[in-house]
Write an enzyme that holds these catalytic residues in place. Structure first.
Site, PDB file in Angstrom:
ATOM      1  N   CYS A 255     -38.952 -17.096 -34.224  1.00  0.00           N
ATOM      2  CA  CYS A 255     -39.251 -18.528 -34.209  1.00  0.00           C
ATOM      3  C   CYS A 255     -40.747 -18.771 -34.257  1.00  0.00           C
ATOM      4  CB  CYS A 255     -38.649 -19.168 -32.958  1.00  0.00           C
ATOM      5  SG  CYS A 255     -39.000 -20.929 -32.826  1.00  0.00           S
TER       6      CYS A 255
ATOM      7  N   CYS B  52     -41.991 -21.659 -32.136  1.00  0.00           N
ATOM      8  CA  CYS B  52     -42.009 -21.373 -30.702  1.00  0.00           C
ATOM      9  C   CYS B  52     -43.238 -20.555 -30.319  1.00  0.00           C
ATOM     10  CB  CYS B  52     -40.766 -20.583 -30.292  1.00  0.00           C
ATOM     11  SG  CYS B  52     -39.201 -21.304 -30.791  1.00  0.00           S
ATOM     12  N   ASP B  53     -43.574 -19.572 -31.161  1.00  0.00           N
ATOM     13  CA  ASP B  53     -44.538 -18.558 -30.746  1.00  0.00           C
ATOM     14  C   ASP B  53     -45.809 -18.459 -31.591  1.00  0.00           C
ATOM     15  OD1 ASP B  53     -42.720 -17.780 -28.754  1.00  0.00           O
ATOM     16  OD2 ASP B  53     -41.633 -16.527 -30.174  1.00  0.00           O
TER      17      ASP B  53
END
Length: 324
Positions: A136, A139-140
């Site tokens: 992701c 997300c990261d």
């Protein structure tokens, strides 16, 4: 033990298919209960710019899902934060058990559990998940500002992830096992002209390299699948973007499936092999896999459920009249 909670229509999952089903089921006066699942909002909550949702030139994925949730609630859908862990399909009403201990019974069930990211299955990939290996980017990606990053894959997801990561990374290397991408042409054009992106054709990820103290990725080992030559690429982050698998474990061995555990529905409908159980969205769709098609199927599922329940009611009335 608390008394089972009954609903005419239970919706399992909360992506575009689930929330749209919730809107239509509520408007049909089915008093639906929607159980959100492990990832409320589904895959779109891990997407940034969505540019193909009709009516929005550009919208943030999480914002779109919050709007859908609010819409479903506004028209009367009861949205529950929980996870359905077991579904008994042998008799009706169907019985669903949740992680919280709650039991639901339902006259009809709409499955909208979506799909999840696939992984390569490498031991080193598993070792560094959360420590430099991710599925992701939204997300990261923030954690890799100024660093070199590798993305593995060749479809829309891989190209979108690579482009998004250019906002943070000093360089993004896209590794693909073939010499052409499956992504939409508009995305490919953006990728190929981006100065931070390098594409490595005919290569496969062999191993994620890293350190244990502190735990983190230092690079990847790749193999040219034409020549067999093995090389290393230094990087701090590895993003796996090789597609998704349907989240169909809840009904595995219960409803008919095809194409690698996608739930099979009757052509032109959302009816599964069990009367009263309907399926919509990425759980059933191995071809299109778009938010808009998932939403459309959510609408279809609610309408199919409404028709099914109306026919059940008519049958019950006829039987009662015959008995009287």
């Amino acid at each position: 033990m608390s008394k089972p909670r009954h609903t005419k229509c239970l919706i399992v999952g909360s992506g575009p298919a689930g929330y749209t089903a919730g809107v239509y089921a509520a408007r049909a006066m089915l008093d639906p209960v929607l159980v959100q699942g492990l990832e409320p909002g589904g895959q779109l909550t891990t997407t940034t710019e969505v540019e193909n949702w009709p009516g929005d030139t550009e919208v943030q994925g999480p914002d779109l899902m919050l709007r859908m949730e609010a819409h479903a609630k506004a028209v009367g859908c009861d949205v529950v934060t929980d996870i359905i862990t077991e579904l008994d399909t042998d008799s009706r009403p169907f019985v669903a058990r949740a992680d919280s201990g709650t039991t639901f019974t339902a006259d009809a069930v709409i499955l909208a559990t979506g799909a999840r990211a696939k992984w390569l299955g490498l031991e080193s990939e598993e070792k560094f998940k959360g420590f430099g290996v991710s599925a992701c980017a939204t997300c990261d990606g923030f954690f890799y500002r100024g660093e070199e990053i590798v993305v593995v894959g060749g479809g829309n997801t891989a190209v979108e992830e690579a482009l998004f990561l250019t906002n943070f990374a000093s360089k993004v290397t896209l590794i693909h096992r073939r010499d052409e991408l499956r992504a939409e042409q508009i995305l490919q054009r953006r990728l190929f002209k981006h100065p931070k992106v390098e594409t490595l054709w005919f290569h496969e990820l062999e191993e994620v390299l890293g350190e244990d103290n502190p735990k983190g990725v230092t690079g990847v080992k790749v193999r040219n699948n034409q020549t067999g030559e093995v090389g290393e690429i230094p990087c701090k982050g590895v993003f796996i973007a090789i597609g998704h698998a349907p989240a169909s474990e809840l009904v595995k061995g219960k409803v008919e499936m095809h194409h690698g555990d996608y739930v099979k529905v009757e052509p032109g409908s959302t009816r599964t092999s069990i009367p009263g159980i309907f399926a919509a969205g990425d759980l059933t769709d191995h071809v299109y896999r778009q938010a808009v098609t998932s939403a459309g199927m959510g609408c279809m599922a609610a309408l199919d459920a409404e028709k099914f329940l109306a026919e059940l009611e008519d049958e019950g009335t006829e039987l009662a009249e015959a008995a009287g």
